[in-house]
Design a protein around this motif. Structure first.
Motif, PDB file in Angstrom:
ATOM      1  N   HIS A   1      16.223  -5.162  -9.730  1.00  0.00           N
ATOM      2  CA  HIS A   1      16.967  -3.799  -9.357  1.00  0.00           C
ATOM      3  C   HIS A   1      16.576  -3.429  -7.901  1.00  0.00           C
ATOM      4  O   HIS A   1      15.363  -3.949  -7.387  1.00  0.00           O
ATOM      5  N   GLU A   2      17.359  -2.741  -7.197  1.00  0.00           N
ATOM      6  CA  GLU A   2      16.970  -2.235  -5.958  1.00  0.00           C
ATOM      7  C   GLU A   2      16.237  -0.805  -6.422  1.00  0.00           C
ATOM      8  O   GLU A   2      17.103  -0.047  -6.828  1.00  0.00           O
ATOM      9  N   VAL A   3      15.151  -0.691  -5.520  1.00  0.00           N
ATOM     10  CA  VAL A   3      14.205   0.457  -6.034  1.00  0.00           C
ATOM     11  C   VAL A   3      13.744   1.260  -4.665  1.00  0.00           C
ATOM     12  O   VAL A   3      13.427   0.659  -3.817  1.00  0.00           O
ATOM     13  N   LEU A   4      13.911   2.603  -4.669  1.00  0.00           N
ATOM     14  CA  LEU A   4      13.336   3.326  -3.739  1.00  0.00           C
ATOM     15  C   LEU A   4      12.293   4.172  -4.383  1.00  0.00           C
ATOM     16  O   LEU A   4      12.414   4.923  -5.118  1.00  0.00           O
ATOM     17  N   GLY A   5      11.021   4.060  -3.893  1.00  0.00           N
ATOM     18  CA  GLY A   5       9.898   4.983  -4.353  1.00  0.00           C
ATOM     19  C   GLY A   5       9.839   6.221  -3.460  1.00  0.00           C
ATOM     20  O   GLY A   5       9.941   6.136  -2.197  1.00  0.00           O
ATOM     21  N   VAL A   6       9.480   7.270  -4.090  1.00  0.00           N
ATOM     22  CA  VAL A   6       9.383   8.515  -3.225  1.00  0.00           C
ATOM     23  C   VAL A   6       8.222   9.151  -3.684  1.00  0.00           C
ATOM     24  O   VAL A   6       7.765   9.370  -4.763  1.00  0.00           O
ATOM     25  N   ASP A   7       7.532   9.772  -2.469  1.00  0.00           N
ATOM     26  CA  ASP A   7       6.321  10.467  -2.558  1.00  0.00           C
ATOM     27  C   ASP A   7       6.081  11.479  -1.515  1.00  0.00           C
ATOM     28  O   ASP A   7       6.865  11.063  -0.558  1.00  0.00           O
ATOM     29  N   THR A   8       5.272  12.336  -1.721  1.00  0.00           N
ATOM     30  CA  THR A   8       4.954  13.231  -0.423  1.00  0.00           C
ATOM     31  C   THR A   8       3.819  12.836   0.368  1.00  0.00           C
ATOM     32  O   THR A   8       3.817  13.468   1.489  1.00  0.00           O
ATOM     33  N   GLU A   9       3.187  11.972  -0.173  1.00  0.00           N
ATOM     34  CA  GLU A   9       1.832  11.618   0.466  1.00  0.00           C
ATOM     35  C   GLU A   9       2.172  10.567   1.445  1.00  0.00           C
ATOM     36  O   GLU A   9       2.200   9.287   0.986  1.00  0.00           O
ATOM     37  N   ALA A  10       2.051  10.781   2.735  1.00  0.00           N
ATOM     38  CA  ALA A  10       2.592   9.987   3.708  1.00  0.00           C
ATOM     39  C   ALA A  10       1.357   8.474   3.771  1.00  0.00           C
ATOM     40  O   ALA A  10       2.061   7.255   4.003  1.00  0.00           O
ATOM     41  N   ASP A  11       0.146   8.991   3.560  1.00  0.00           N
ATOM     42  CA  ASP A  11      -0.734   7.381   3.625  1.00  0.00           C
ATOM     43  C   ASP A  11      -0.443   6.724   2.397  1.00  0.00           C
ATOM     44  O   ASP A  11      -0.592   5.404   2.428  1.00  0.00           O
ATOM     45  N   ARG A  12      -0.105   7.170   1.216  1.00  0.00           N
ATOM     46  CA  ARG A  12      -0.069   6.364   0.050  1.00  0.00           C
ATOM     47  C   ARG A  12       1.346   5.624   0.239  1.00  0.00           C
ATOM     48  O   ARG A  12       1.458   4.334   0.125  1.00  0.00           O
ATOM     49  N   ILE A  13       2.263   6.504   0.764  1.00  0.00           N
ATOM     50  CA  ILE A  13       3.701   5.557   1.015  1.00  0.00           C
ATOM     51  C   ILE A  13       3.731   4.711   2.212  1.00  0.00           C
ATOM     52  O   ILE A  13       4.351   3.523   1.948  1.00  0.00           O
ATOM     53  N   GLY A  14       2.739   4.931   3.218  1.00  0.00           N
ATOM     54  CA  GLY A  14       2.613   3.964   4.163  1.00  0.00           C
ATOM     55  C   GLY A  14       1.827   2.510   3.577  1.00  0.00           C
ATOM     56  O   GLY A  14       2.263   1.325   3.864  1.00  0.00           O
ATOM     57  N   ALA A  15       0.930   2.763   2.783  1.00  0.00           N
ATOM     58  CA  ALA A  15       0.120   1.443   2.075  1.00  0.00           C
ATOM     59  C   ALA A  15       1.097   0.901   1.210  1.00  0.00           C
ATOM     60  O   ALA A  15       1.330  -0.400   1.280  1.00  0.00           O
ATOM     61  N   LEU A  16       1.845   1.534   0.437  1.00  0.00           N
ATOM     62  CA  LEU A  16       2.935   0.665  -0.607  1.00  0.00           C
ATOM     63  C   LEU A  16       3.876   0.016   0.066  1.00  0.00           C
ATOM     64  O   LEU A  16       4.064  -1.243  -0.128  1.00  0.00           O
ATOM     65  N   ALA A  17       4.174   0.682   1.324  1.00  0.00           N
ATOM     66  CA  ALA A  17       5.384  -0.217   2.265  1.00  0.00           C
ATOM     67  C   ALA A  17       4.739  -1.211   2.530  1.00  0.00           C
ATOM     68  O   ALA A  17       5.706  -2.242   2.879  1.00  0.00           O
ATOM     69  N   ARG A  18       3.788  -1.481   2.760  1.00  0.00           N
ATOM     70  CA  ARG A  18       2.879  -2.714   3.417  1.00  0.00           C
ATOM     71  C   ARG A  18       2.460  -3.667   2.371  1.00  0.00           C
ATOM     72  O   ARG A  18       1.975  -4.675   2.506  1.00  0.00           O
ATOM     73  N   GLY A  19       2.840  -3.120   1.016  1.00  0.00           N
ATOM     74  CA  GLY A  19       2.576  -4.127   0.080  1.00  0.00           C
ATOM     75  C   GLY A  19       1.221  -3.939  -0.480  1.00  0.00           C
ATOM     76  O   GLY A  19       0.498  -4.751  -1.064  1.00  0.00           O
ATOM     77  N   ARG A  20       0.455  -2.792  -0.337  1.00  0.00           N
ATOM     78  CA  ARG A  20      -0.846  -2.491  -0.715  1.00  0.00           C
ATOM     79  C   ARG A  20      -1.018  -1.578  -1.659  1.00  0.00           C
ATOM     80  O   ARG A  20      -0.692   0.003  -1.340  1.00  0.00           O
ATOM     81  N   PRO A  21      -1.419  -1.681  -2.831  1.00  0.00           N
ATOM     82  CA  PRO A  21      -1.378  -0.735  -3.811  1.00  0.00           C
ATOM     83  C   PRO A  21      -2.698   0.275  -3.647  1.00  0.00           C
ATOM     84  O   PRO A  21      -3.905  -0.050  -3.187  1.00  0.00           O
ATOM     85  N   PRO A  22      -2.424   1.592  -3.857  1.00  0.00           N
ATOM     86  CA  PRO A  22      -3.621   2.411  -3.417  1.00  0.00           C
ATOM     87  C   PRO A  22      -4.640   2.637  -4.626  1.00  0.00           C
ATOM     88  O   PRO A  22      -5.762   3.559  -4.408  1.00  0.00           O
ATOM     89  N   PHE A  23      -4.635   1.713  -5.398  1.00  0.00           N
ATOM     90  CA  PHE A  23      -5.680   1.607  -6.617  1.00  0.00           C
ATOM     91  C   PHE A  23      -5.723   0.046  -7.231  1.00  0.00           C
ATOM     92  O   PHE A  23      -4.634  -0.700  -6.727  1.00  0.00           O
ATOM     93  N   TYR A  24      -6.931   0.066  -7.793  1.00  0.00           N
ATOM     94  CA  TYR A  24      -6.964  -1.346  -8.350  1.00  0.00           C
ATOM     95  C   TYR A  24      -6.197  -1.559  -9.776  1.00  0.00           C
ATOM     96  O   TYR A  24      -6.683  -0.820 -10.645  1.00  0.00           O
ATOM     97  N   GLU A  25      -5.362  -2.463  -9.597  1.00  0.00           N
ATOM     98  CA  GLU A  25      -4.797  -2.886 -11.159  1.00  0.00           C
ATOM     99  C   GLU A  25      -4.311  -4.522 -11.044  1.00  0.00           C
ATOM    100  O   GLU A  25      -3.838  -4.751 -10.098  1.00  0.00           O
ATOM    101  N   PRO A  26      -5.029  -5.157 -12.011  1.00  0.00           N
ATOM    102  CA  PRO A  26      -4.953  -6.670 -12.007  1.00  0.00           C
ATOM    103  C   PRO A  26      -3.475  -6.968 -11.804  1.00  0.00           C
ATOM    104  O   PRO A  26      -2.635  -6.687 -12.760  1.00  0.00           O
ATOM    105  N   GLY A  27      -2.934  -7.823 -10.863  1.00  0.00           N
ATOM    106  CA  GLY A  27      -1.565  -8.299 -11.019  1.00  0.00           C
ATOM    107  C   GLY A  27      -0.717  -7.613 -10.051  1.00  0.00           C
ATOM    108  O   GLY A  27       0.356  -8.116  -9.754  1.00  0.00           O
TER     109      GLY A  27
END
Length: 441
Positions: A24-50
């Motif tokens: 699917h084509e997916v657009l994630g939406v959030d109000t937190e700029a730091d979290r959005i920035g990290a996710l857009a770089r492919g970096r999850p803001p928490f640890y989860e295997p895989g």
């Protein structure tokens, strides 16, 4: 299909990445700029295997991107998954739905011009029964063409990617055939592989998650209540659980005696279910859940008492090593962590506490900066008067008890999770105490 995911916390980030992985084509939406920035770089803001490798792959593919703009989300897709948090709100334990309301209210002005597109809002947040109907009324004037369905998540932290891509079941609460058909299209890869697809009304779908977690919490607290009886009588709770679990009507899962449950789901959900039942005038029907909650809280005090017994009655000026800070292994989540609660309780009794965890040290330090944290198990245990095993990380099962005995002041262990090889530790000279078991050394 094009989808949006509103809220990119634990549930939303995993759901968005997995839906993109399905094509699917997916657009994630959030109000937190730091979290959005990290996710857009492919970096999850928490640890989860895989999750890290999966997220990087789907971001690089272009199938997943992120925004802070609700208007962009509304125009991007006709199906919107609402994955925002519903924390415990106030002394009553009721769920705080402010984030859910804000997500729906934020979308509503942009949905009114949707014409006949058939906009579908799909709730994944854990909410009190009746929420979707309330939201439907809320949208009636501003977005009459919007439909609402509920699709609860059943993710286990530490296994969330697998639970999303290979779920045991998919539950959807819908009010129209159109909503059901769209959700079948979205989840088609899972359905093709035989995943059960349970279609019900929205109210039942809302209740499934809370009822499931309440049942699991009850099993855990039941076996811990039995552990208290075992402590008083000399019986062995592990053998008891094994014998009970051999009954096909009961089974062995979630009959794990020890420190009890924590995290962001089970404690919150049993309180939210109780609060909602009381609002409906049915508090007596789930009154037992308050005792389930109390039994669970009591386990933390019992572990502190075991530690106190092993050091001669007082923890004051004792050195205590704590193995584990996350509420469960394979996670860096310390929300309502039994391990951290015990560590802090021991500190408040005058002990010097050193905490080790493979992943959760940073999060634990942000919650309890007064504790001392170390990144090496040996350093945590050096000179300890007692070692507390509080989170079931595999690394702790691999410890050589004979080698560790040479670095501690006193070889004394509280196995609060009842999961270490007690005989091996006893053979290495350790005194071992565990909830519901005879003295093991």
């Amino acid at each position: 299909m094009r989808l949006t995911v509103i809220g990119t916390g634990y549930v939303g980030a995993v759901h968005a990445a997995c839906m993109a992985d399905l094509g699917h084509e997916v657009l994630g939406v959030d109000t937190e700029a730091d979290r959005i920035g990290a996710l857009a770089r492919g970096r999850p803001p928490f640890y989860e295997p895989g999750l890290s490798s999966l997220l990087q792959r789907v971001v690089d593919s272009g199938r997943l991107r992120f925004t802070r703009s609700t208007a962009e989300a509304a125009h991007f897709a006709d199906t919107h998954f609402v994955c925002v948090g519903t924390p415990q709100g106030g002394a009553s334990g009721a769920a705080d739905l402010r984030h859910v309301d804000a997500a729906v209210d934020g979308l509503a002005p942009f949905l009114c011009d949707g014409g006949d597109r058939g906009v579908l809002l799909v709730g994944k947040s854990t909410v009190p029964v009746g929420t979707s109907e309330r939201l439907r009324q809320r949208l009636h004037d501003t977005a009459p063409n919007a439909d609402i369905a509920w699709n609860p998540e059943f993710l286990r932290e530490g296994h969330a990617v697998a639970d999303t891509l290979r779920p045991e079941r998919i539950v959807v609460g819908v009010g129209t055939e159109h909503a059901e058909a769209r959700l079948r299209r979205i989840y088609d890869p899972m359905l093709t592989n035989g995943t059960p697809f349970i279609v019900t009304d929205p109210a039942t779908a809302e209740l499934v998650k809370l009822a499931s977690n309440a049942f699991l919490a009850t099993r855990i607290s039941f076996i811990n209540a039995m552990a208290e009886i075992c402590d008083a009588t000399g019986a062995d709770v592990l053998t008891l659980a094994e014998a009970m679990g051999a009954d096909s009507r009961i089974g062995r899962r979630f009959l794990a005696p020890g420190l009890g449950f924590g995290g962001s789901c089970l404690p919150k959900d049993i309180r939210a279910l109780t609060a909602r039942a009381e609002e409906l005038g049915l508090g007596g029907s789930v009154a037992f859940l308050r005792e389930v909650d109390e039994i669970n809280r009591r386990q933390r005090r019992r572990v502190v008492d075991l530690a106190r017994r092993l050091v001669g009655g007082s923890l004051k000026d004792r050195d205590v090593a704590v193995l584990g800070a996350a509420f469960k292994p394979f996670s860096d989540d310390v929300r309502d962590s039994p391990a951290l609660a015990v560590a802090e309780a021991v500190r408040l009794r005058g002990a010097r506490v050193r905490v080790h965890d493979p992943e959760a040290v940073d999060n634990a330090r942000s919650v309890h900066p007064e504790l001392q944290y170390v990144l090496d198990v040996g350093k945590a245990c050096e000179g300890a008067d007692v070692v507390l095993h509080l989170t079931e990380w595999p690394q702790y099962h691999d410890i050589d008890p004979a080698a560790l005995a040479r670095s501690v002041r006193t070889p004394a262990l509280v196995d609060a999770r009842n999961s270490l090889d007690a005989s091996a530790w006893r053979s290495a000279g350790w005194t071992v105490l565990a909830p519901g078991r005879p003295r093991l050394g």
